[in-house]
Design a protein around this motif. Structure first.
Motif, short mmCIF file in Angstrom:
data_model
loop_
_atom_site.label_atom_id
_atom_site.label_comp_id
_atom_site.label_asym_id
_atom_site.label_seq_id
_atom_site.Cartn_x
_atom_site.Cartn_y
_atom_site.Cartn_z
N ARG A 105 -2.34 25.33 16.90
CA ARG A 105 -3.26 25.68 16.02
C ARG A 105 -2.62 25.95 14.41
NH1 ARG A 105 -6.16 30.48 16.79
NH2 ARG A 105 -5.19 31.53 18.58
N GLU A 106 -2.95 26.46 13.77
CA GLU A 106 -3.19 27.05 12.64
C GLU A 106 -4.13 28.01 12.55
OE1 GLU A 106 -1.55 24.95 8.99
OE2 GLU A 106 0.44 24.09 9.87
N VAL A 107 -3.72 29.43 12.20
CA VAL A 107 -4.65 30.15 11.41
C VAL A 107 -4.37 31.40 10.73
CG1 VAL A 107 -4.20 31.72 13.70
CG2 VAL A 107 -6.25 32.00 12.71
N PHE A 108 -5.25 31.60 9.87
CA PHE A 108 -5.06 32.25 9.00
C PHE A 108 -5.18 34.08 9.68
CE2 PHE A 108 -6.56 35.06 5.58
CZ PHE A 108 -5.45 35.38 4.55
N VAL A 109 -3.92 34.91 9.35
CA VAL A 109 -4.45 36.04 9.70
C VAL A 109 -4.70 37.41 7.69
CG1 VAL A 109 -3.43 38.12 11.13
CG2 VAL A 109 -3.25 35.84 11.95
N PRO A 110 -5.88 37.48 8.13
CA PRO A 110 -5.83 38.99 7.46
C PRO A 110 -4.77 39.70 7.19
CG PRO A 110 -8.09 38.33 7.90
CD PRO A 110 -6.77 37.84 9.16
N ALA A 111 -4.34 40.41 6.66
CA ALA A 111 -3.51 41.48 6.38
C ALA A 111 -4.51 42.92 7.78
CB ALA A 111 -3.50 42.67 4.82
N PHE A 112 -3.22 43.80 8.32
CA PHE A 112 -4.10 44.23 9.05
C PHE A 112 -2.81 45.73 9.35
CE2 PHE A 112 -1.88 41.28 11.68
CZ PHE A 112 -1.05 41.88 12.34
N SER A 113 -2.75 46.21 10.01
CA SER A 113 -1.48 47.92 10.28
C SER A 113 -1.38 48.08 11.65
CB SER A 113 -1.92 49.18 9.44
OG SER A 113 -1.59 48.64 8.25
N LEU A 114 -0.06 47.71 12.04
CA LEU A 114 0.33 47.97 13.56
C LEU A 114 1.55 49.38 13.95
CD1 LEU A 114 -1.23 46.07 16.35
CD2 LEU A 114 1.40 44.85 15.85
N ASP A 115 0.57 49.70 15.54
CA ASP A 115 1.44 50.88 15.84
C ASP A 115 2.75 49.83 15.75
OD1 ASP A 115 -0.39 53.12 15.99
OD2 ASP A 115 -0.96 52.29 17.93
N ALA A 116 4.04 50.83 15.33
CA ALA A 116 5.21 49.98 15.03
C ALA A 116 5.22 50.08 16.96
CB ALA A 116 5.99 50.87 14.17
N PHE A 117 5.85 51.37 17.46
CA PHE A 117 5.43 51.08 19.00
C PHE A 117 4.39 52.08 19.99
CE2 PHE A 117 8.21 54.18 16.53
CZ PHE A 117 9.81 54.08 16.29
N GLU A 118 4.60 51.07 20.77
CA GLU A 118 3.88 50.85 21.90
C GLU A 118 3.11 52.52 22.37
OE1 GLU A 118 5.65 47.32 24.60
OE2 GLU A 118 6.52 49.65 24.58
N VAL A 119 2.06 53.02 22.40
CA VAL A 119 1.07 53.98 22.85
C VAL A 119 2.26 54.88 23.66
CG1 VAL A 119 -1.13 55.55 23.30
CG2 VAL A 119 -0.75 53.05 21.91
N THR A 120 2.01 56.02 23.84
CA THR A 120 3.05 56.95 24.67
C THR A 120 2.89 57.65 25.31
OG1 THR A 120 4.53 58.38 23.46
CG2 THR A 120 5.85 55.75 23.61
N GLU A 121 2.96 58.05 26.82
CA GLU A 121 2.40 59.93 27.34
C GLU A 121 2.03 60.85 26.49
OE1 GLU A 121 4.80 60.61 30.82
OE2 GLU A 121 3.82 58.37 31.71
N GLY A 140 5.40 62.04 33.38
CA GLY A 140 6.06 62.82 32.85
C GLY A 140 6.81 62.88 32.03
N GLU A 141 7.05 61.61 31.60
CA GLU A 141 7.53 61.76 30.05
C GLU A 141 7.22 61.34 28.53
OE1 GLU A 141 11.64 58.94 30.62
OE2 GLU A 141 10.77 58.91 32.81
N PRO A 142 7.41 62.21 27.65
CA PRO A 142 7.03 61.53 26.73
C PRO A 142 6.89 59.98 25.96
CG PRO A 142 8.36 63.60 25.95
CD PRO A 142 8.34 62.85 27.67
N GLY A 143 7.91 59.61 26.13
CA GLY A 143 8.04 59.03 25.29
C GLY A 143 8.28 57.43 25.87
N VAL A 144 7.32 57.38 27.12
CA VAL A 144 6.91 55.86 27.29
C VAL A 144 5.77 55.43 27.50
CG1 VAL A 144 8.89 56.81 29.81
CG2 VAL A 144 6.93 57.52 30.13
N PRO A 145 6.28 54.20 27.83
CA PRO A 145 4.24 53.58 27.45
C PRO A 145 3.77 54.22 28.34
CG PRO A 145 6.17 52.19 26.60
CD PRO A 145 6.69 53.04 27.45
N VAL A 146 2.54 54.68 28.10
CA VAL A 146 1.56 54.16 29.25
C VAL A 146 1.21 53.09 29.30
CG1 VAL A 146 -1.44 54.74 28.98
CG2 VAL A 146 0.56 55.81 28.16
N THR A 147 1.40 53.06 30.83
CA THR A 147 0.68 51.25 32.11
C THR A 147 -0.48 52.19 32.46
OG1 THR A 147 2.45 52.74 33.64
CG2 THR A 147 2.88 50.72 32.13
#
Length: 290
Positions: A105-121, A140-147
């Motif tokens: 399929r082909e789908v048009f995606v309008p402009a948007f913004s996105l976090d450059a990084f996964e959300v972290t702790e 207990g690590e500030p830079g690892v992604p939330v899971t």
């Protein structure tokens, strides 16, 4: 003199054998995966000066990889948002592994913004402290992604941050770009230095119990005109908003640290799951108005 004629070839042969043995040991060692400034400790890449404790990078780092910030509790990615220009997402079974899985399929995606990084702790803990997010067990690590987060809990954080969960088309387009890349970085090269995968049972590590630091593989970033997006493949699979409001099933995209096959890292790959699912390999990032 005749003795030298015999000894020299023999010595050369011994040196050749020794060289082959050294090369074999080098190739048999753990694959290169950590960016400059980071140190391989077990399945993890930690900041210089840290130690591995129970799967965590512990202690104050003396140095972090490029783009990561030094904090007393560890290396962490900064807050960054990347604008993605409008374009056409093209999905199809040209990749043989997509046949029977991906609908062309082909789908048009309008402009948007996105976090450059996964959300972290670190930012998630701030949301909990503000009373806007559900408490979760953190590593207990500030830079690892939330899971271990459900889709609804992830959406609640995104609302707190001024955005929303991205759609599946937005995540796929962010990874594939208008050229339809197979991976966020290009069409080939799913290797350990580019993407966090295969850390539980190989090929990039063994016995990992969770993800790597967000942004720890800068070589695998998706490049857009206004910035780079990290870990769109691997590290944690990312929740997308459901196709229909109120749906009980939604998709996660991009594969994770626990996947062993490169097919899980494809830009088109998604896994359908109940929105109440909690798993150690699922996290998220947020989308925003352009």
């Amino acid at each position: 003199m005749p003795g030298w004629k015999v000894a020299l070839p023999a010595a050369a042969a011994l040196l050749t054998i020794a060289g082959v043995a050294v090369l074999a040991r080098h190739r048999g060692g753990p694959p290169a995966r950590c960016a400059p400034g980071m140190v391989a400790l077990g399945p993890r890449c930690c900041g210089a000066g840290q130690r591995l404790e129970g799967g965590r990078c512990a202690g104050a780092p003396s140095r972090c990889g490029a783009g990561l910030t030094l904090t007393p509790a560890g290396c962490a990615a900064p807050r960054a948002i990347v604008r993605i220009a409008a374009g056409t997402l093209r999905l199809g079974p040209s990749d043989w592994e997509a046949q029977g899985i991906v609908e062309a399929r082909e789908v048009f995606v309008p402009a948007f913004s996105l976090d450059a990084f996964e959300v972290t702790e670190q930012p998630y803990a701030a949301c909990v402290d503000a009373g806007a997010c559900a408490p979760l067990p953190l590593r207990g690590e500030p830079g690892v992604p939330v899971t271990g987060i459900t889709m609804e809990e992830a959406a609640r954080f995104c609302a707190f941050a001024g955005g929303a969960l991205p759609t599946g088309d937005q995540l796929a387009f962010a990874a594939a770009g208008p050229s339809g890349r197979r991976y966020p970085w290009g069409d080939t090269g799913a290797v350990c230095r580019r993407v966090v995968f295969g850390l539980r049972a190989g090929p990039c590590g063994w016995n990992a119990t969770g993800p790597e630091l967000a942004g720890a593989r800068p070589d695998g970033a998706a490049v857009h005109a206004t910035g780079r997006l990290f870990d769109l493949a691997g590290n944690v699979a990312e929740w997308a908003a459901p196709d229909l409001p109120g749906a009980e099933i939604s998709g996660t995209h991009g594969g994770s640290w626990a996947d062993e096959a490169a097919a899980a890292l494809r830009a088109w790959n998604r896994r359908l799951l109940p929105v109440s699912t909690r798993a150690p390999d699922i996290g998220f990032r947020c989308a925003y108005a352009p």
